[in-house]
Design a protein around this motif. Structure first.
Motif, PDB file in Angstrom:
ATOM      1  N   GLU A  21       9.838 -33.571 -67.825  1.00  0.00           N
ATOM      2  CA  GLU A  21       9.274 -34.901 -68.078  1.00  0.00           C
ATOM      3  C   GLU A  21       9.847 -35.535 -69.344  1.00  0.00           C
ATOM      4  OE1 GLU A  21       7.175 -32.306 -66.926  1.00  0.00           O
ATOM      5  OE2 GLU A  21       7.563 -33.306 -65.015  1.00  0.00           O
ATOM      6  N   GLY A  22      10.705 -34.835 -70.035  1.00  0.00           N
ATOM      7  CA  GLY A  22      11.306 -35.370 -71.255  1.00  0.00           C
ATOM      8  C   GLY A  22      10.551 -35.021 -72.520  1.00  0.00           C
ATOM      9  N   ASP A  23       9.431 -34.289 -72.416  1.00  0.00           N
ATOM     10  CA  ASP A  23       8.699 -33.859 -73.614  1.00  0.00           C
ATOM     11  C   ASP A  23       9.497 -32.774 -74.325  1.00  0.00           C
ATOM     12  OD1 ASP A  23       6.585 -35.549 -73.192  1.00  0.00           O
ATOM     13  OD2 ASP A  23       5.330 -34.053 -72.208  1.00  0.00           O
ATOM     14  N   THR A  24       9.671 -32.927 -75.624  1.00  0.00           N
ATOM     15  CA  THR A  24      10.412 -31.927 -76.377  1.00  0.00           C
ATOM     16  C   THR A  24       9.502 -30.763 -76.761  1.00  0.00           C
ATOM     17  OG1 THR A  24       9.962 -32.894 -78.539  1.00  0.00           O
ATOM     18  CG2 THR A  24      11.904 -33.715 -77.327  1.00  0.00           C
ATOM     19  N   PHE A  25      10.134 -29.656 -77.088  1.00  0.00           N
ATOM     20  CA  PHE A  25       9.384 -28.498 -77.554  1.00  0.00           C
ATOM     21  C   PHE A  25       8.637 -28.848 -78.832  1.00  0.00           C
ATOM     22  CE2 PHE A  25       9.575 -24.148 -79.667  1.00  0.00           C
ATOM     23  CZ  PHE A  25       8.470 -23.662 -78.985  1.00  0.00           C
ATOM     24  N   ALA A  26       9.256 -29.644 -79.693  1.00  0.00           N
ATOM     25  CA  ALA A  26       8.596 -30.046 -80.936  1.00  0.00           C
ATOM     26  C   ALA A  26       7.292 -30.794 -80.645  1.00  0.00           C
ATOM     27  CB  ALA A  26       9.529 -30.926 -81.762  1.00  0.00           C
ATOM     28  N   GLU A  27       7.318 -31.702 -79.658  1.00  0.00           N
ATOM     29  CA  GLU A  27       6.106 -32.452 -79.301  1.00  0.00           C
ATOM     30  C   GLU A  27       5.034 -31.519 -78.734  1.00  0.00           C
ATOM     31  OE1 GLU A  27       8.419 -36.633 -78.154  1.00  0.00           O
ATOM     32  OE2 GLU A  27       8.031 -35.107 -76.627  1.00  0.00           O
ATOM     33  N   ALA A  28       5.453 -30.548 -77.917  1.00  0.00           N
ATOM     34  CA  ALA A  28       4.492 -29.608 -77.345  1.00  0.00           C
ATOM     35  C   ALA A  28       3.831 -28.771 -78.435  1.00  0.00           C
ATOM     36  CB  ALA A  28       5.200 -28.701 -76.335  1.00  0.00           C
ATOM     37  N   LEU A  29       4.599 -28.357 -79.436  1.00  0.00           N
ATOM     38  CA  LEU A  29       4.034 -27.591 -80.543  1.00  0.00           C
ATOM     39  C   LEU A  29       2.986 -28.399 -81.294  1.00  0.00           C
ATOM     40  CD1 LEU A  29       7.216 -25.872 -82.055  1.00  0.00           C
ATOM     41  CD2 LEU A  29       5.399 -24.773 -80.731  1.00  0.00           C
ATOM     42  N   ARG A  30       3.306 -29.641 -81.597  1.00  0.00           N
ATOM     43  CA  ARG A  30       2.359 -30.492 -82.350  1.00  0.00           C
ATOM     44  C   ARG A  30       1.059 -30.648 -81.575  1.00  0.00           C
ATOM     45  NH1 ARG A  30       7.131 -33.652 -83.018  1.00  0.00           N
ATOM     46  NH2 ARG A  30       8.028 -33.393 -85.109  1.00  0.00           N
ATOM     47  N   ARG A  31       1.156 -30.894 -80.261  1.00  0.00           N
ATOM     48  CA  ARG A  31      -0.058 -31.053 -79.455  1.00  0.00           C
ATOM     49  C   ARG A  31      -0.872 -29.766 -79.424  1.00  0.00           C
ATOM     50  NH1 ARG A  31       3.326 -34.218 -76.033  1.00  0.00           N
ATOM     51  NH2 ARG A  31       3.749 -32.380 -74.752  1.00  0.00           N
ATOM     52  N   ASP A  32      -0.200 -28.638 -79.616  1.00  0.00           N
ATOM     53  CA  ASP A  32      -0.881 -27.346 -79.560  1.00  0.00           C
ATOM     54  C   ASP A  32      -1.324 -26.868 -80.940  1.00  0.00           C
ATOM     55  OD1 ASP A  32      -1.393 -25.734 -77.128  1.00  0.00           O
ATOM     56  OD2 ASP A  32      -0.631 -24.097 -78.366  1.00  0.00           O
ATOM     57  N   GLY A  33      -1.183 -27.734 -81.940  1.00  0.00           N
ATOM     58  CA  GLY A  33      -1.678 -27.400 -83.271  1.00  0.00           C
ATOM     59  C   GLY A  33      -0.723 -26.611 -84.138  1.00  0.00           C
TER      60      GLY A  33
END
Length: 411
Positions: A147-159
């Motif tokens: 979907e184009g979400d970066t790993f960095a964005e996923a980390l931030r959403r996960d705290g």
């Protein structure tokens, strides 16, 4: 315990489970693990690379820890045992040791590594690669999902703070050994009539992304002789790669994911992306296979008027598990045979940093990465007992015992 999570990430379309790293299903599974660990009085923490740890530490020491564990994420439509069996078995092994009134001299930890399958961001064993330094933080943070979400964005959403990602030599230095229990992903134990085996090695393997660029056009108005169709080129490439592996003893080559752009039924694709998984016990043969596959991909693209690029996404060399640790496991489990595997694991990544070993539990179907993957209840219990026996010996080694000797000598 595994029946408690039988509905988490259940995939009605594919069957089995789709539990991608850092997804809602993955988060629910981590909460399930933390709840069970805390109910047992274990200290739970999450490190900066997203790995979850549960500690049993009666001695109060923080050094020479004995670690077990595995992962909770899955491939799309995967089975229910690949990963969670090792995590649940770690918790049950602690229960068994307490029932035996064992007080470990060394800390015992259970680790849950994130994104082991690489099904979301494309790099397998992402958590253990980051912790050990096998993958740079910059490269990891730039990874993106479909979907184009970066790993960095996923980390931030996960705290988690992406700025803190990277090698953790202090944590690695505290680990004296790592033993991962896993469902066997083949037929070795079926054919031997045994419930549990000791791992000897992991085949070298890697993933390469192929991008084929052609000319998008109308399916009805474009004559066949006027087409530059990357889907046709990709189809030829996939067959060439299959044939190449068939002609190479002990080789495996797989294309399991293909993405046409834009993906319309009545549209000639403008681009096709697909991924090659190549494995062989000899790293030189793996390199030769990749080189020849790249040449064939480029040639097939040119024949169809297209252009192709092959890019490495991950590569792991063949791993022979620590001889001293394997000897300790053989002494503890004298009836367990030794088996190699073609499947990658966090234990294989960590083998370059700490002494590692693995236990396999029988899979009566011989099928894995599929809803047909299975472990019978009796074998699951035998696997947990075997793991408890191993942890008991490693956490309170006999005087003069040498564990992980070849690894320490190599250091």
């Amino acid at each position: 315990m595994l029946r408690e999570i039988a509905a988490v990430g259940a995939d009605a379309a594919r069957g089995g489970f789709s539990r991608a790293g850092y997804s809602d299903a993955d988060r629910e599974l981590r909460e399930w693990f933390a709840g069970h660990a805390e109910a047992r009085g274990l200290d739970v923490e999450r490190d900066r690379n997203g790995t979850l740890w549960a500690w049993w530490n009666p001695s109060g020491s923080t050094a020479d820890a004995v670690i077990t564990g595995s992962h909770l994420d899955s491939v799309p439509g995967g089975g229910g045992y690949d990963g969670p069996l090792g995590v649940a078995s770690g918790l049950v092994a602690v229960d068994l040791l307490r029932e035996r009134a064992v007080v470990p001299e060394r800390p015992i930890g259970i680790a849950v590594f994130p994104e082991e399958e690489g099904s979301r961001f494309g790099v397998a064993c992402l958590g253990s690669r980051l912790m050990s330094g096998a993958l740079s933080p910059d490269r990891a943070l730039a990874l993106a999902d479909r979907e184009g979400d970066t790993f960095a964005e996923a980390l931030r959403r996960d705290g988690l703070d992406p700025a803190h990602l990277g090698p953790d030599p202090e944590r690695l230095a505290r680990i004296s050994s790592f033993v991962e229990l896993h469902v066997e992903q083949g037929r070795g134990l079926i054919d031997l009539g045994k419930p549990v085996a000791i791992a000897s090695s992991i085949l070298g393997h890697g993933r390469w992304r192929v991008t084929v660029d052609g000319q998008g056009n109308h399916a009805g108005t474009t004559l066949m002789e006027d087409r530059r169709d990357p889907m046709v080129a990709a189809a030829r490439m996939i067959v060439e790669i299959r044939d190449l592996a068939r002609r190479t003893p002990d080789a495996r080559a797989t294309v399991g994911r293909l993405e046409p752009v834009p993906g319309g039924t009545n549209v000639i694709a403008s681009q096709v992306r697909f991924w090659i998984d190549i494995r062989h016990p000899d790293d030189l043969v793996t390199a030769a296979l990749v080189s020849e596959a790249r040449d064939r991909v480029v040639a097939a693209a040119l024949d169809e008027g297209c252009r192709a690029e092959v890019r490495e996404e991950s590569l792991s060399t063949t791993v022979d598990f620590d001889l001293g640790l394997r000897e300790a496991l053989r002494t503890t489990l004298p009836d367990a045979p030794e088996l190699g595997t073609g499947a990658g694991h966090d234990a294989g990544v960590l083998a370059a940093s700490v002494p590692t070993a693995m236990l396999f539990v029988r899979n009566p179907t011989g099928i894995s990465h599929s809803p047909e993957e299975l472990v019978e209840d009796a074998d699951a219990e035998l696997g947990a007992v075997a793991l408890a026996d191993v942890l008991q010996e490693l956490a309170a080694p006999a005087p003069g015992a040498a564990v992980g000797t070849d690894h320490m000598m190599a250091r």
